[in-house]
Design a protein around this motif. Structure first.
Motif, short mmCIF file in Angstrom:
data_model
loop_
_atom_site.label_atom_id
_atom_site.label_comp_id
_atom_site.label_asym_id
_atom_site.label_seq_id
_atom_site.Cartn_x
_atom_site.Cartn_y
_atom_site.Cartn_z
N TRP A 10 40.49 58.44 51.71
CA TRP A 10 40.12 59.20 50.50
C TRP A 10 40.12 60.70 50.78
N GLN A 11 39.71 61.10 51.98
CA GLN A 11 39.76 62.52 52.34
C GLN A 11 41.20 63.02 52.34
N LEU A 12 42.10 62.23 52.88
CA LEU A 12 43.52 62.62 52.93
C LEU A 12 44.10 62.73 51.52
N ILE A 13 43.83 61.75 50.68
CA ILE A 13 44.32 61.78 49.30
C ILE A 13 43.73 62.95 48.52
N ALA A 14 42.43 63.17 48.70
CA ALA A 14 41.76 64.28 47.99
C ALA A 14 42.39 65.61 48.39
N ASN A 15 42.67 65.79 49.66
CA ASN A 15 43.29 67.01 50.13
C ASN A 15 44.71 67.17 49.58
N GLU A 16 45.47 66.09 49.61
CA GLU A 16 46.86 66.12 49.16
C GLU A 16 46.97 66.36 47.65
N LYS A 17 46.09 65.75 46.89
CA LYS A 17 46.17 65.80 45.42
C LYS A 17 45.20 66.82 44.80
N ASN A 18 44.49 67.57 45.64
CA ASN A 18 43.51 68.54 45.16
C ASN A 18 42.46 67.88 44.25
N ILE A 19 41.91 66.78 44.75
CA ILE A 19 40.89 66.02 44.04
C ILE A 19 39.55 66.26 44.72
N LYS A 20 38.51 66.38 43.91
CA LYS A 20 37.18 66.59 44.47
C LYS A 20 36.60 65.24 44.90
#
Length: 105
Positions: A10-20
């Motif tokens: 989830w940290q990787l996806i949040a970083n990649e997609k600019n998601i909080k």
């Protein structure tokens, strides 16, 4: 509280997609502060992901309560069952979660 199998992707996806990505506070004993969890749910919450069984503390997460609170807001719940499936008899139909993931090597 979360096992790396649940938090790191989830940290990787949040970083990649600019998601909080928001993390619910826990007590010194590793228990979710449920009242804070409920306060954190809002119209921007798209998914709730939680480990089913805390291997470090050897206790169940408030899974049923979390699912009920999330579903009251029409938010899907992803359960990381990697540790739970080895130690518990898990009935995903009874839990009524939207996603149950187990990664085994």
């Amino acid at each position: 509280m979360e096992h790396h199998s649940n938090i790191v992707p989830w940290q990787l996806i949040a970083n990649e997609k600019n998601i909080k990505l928001r993390v619910v506070p826990i007590t010194d004993n590793g228990e979710i502060v449920f009242e804070e969890f409920v306060k954190m749910i809002n119209g921007k919450t798209k998914l709730i992901s939680v480990v089913t069984f805390q291997i470090h503390w050897g206790q169940l997460t408030l899974v049923e309560e979390i699912i009920e609170a999330a579903h009251n807001h029409n938010i899907p719940v992803f359960l990381d069952g990697a540790q739970a499936i080895q130690h518990l008899n898990v009935d995903v139909r009874k839990l009524d979660c939207d996603f149950f993931c187990v990664f085994r090597t």
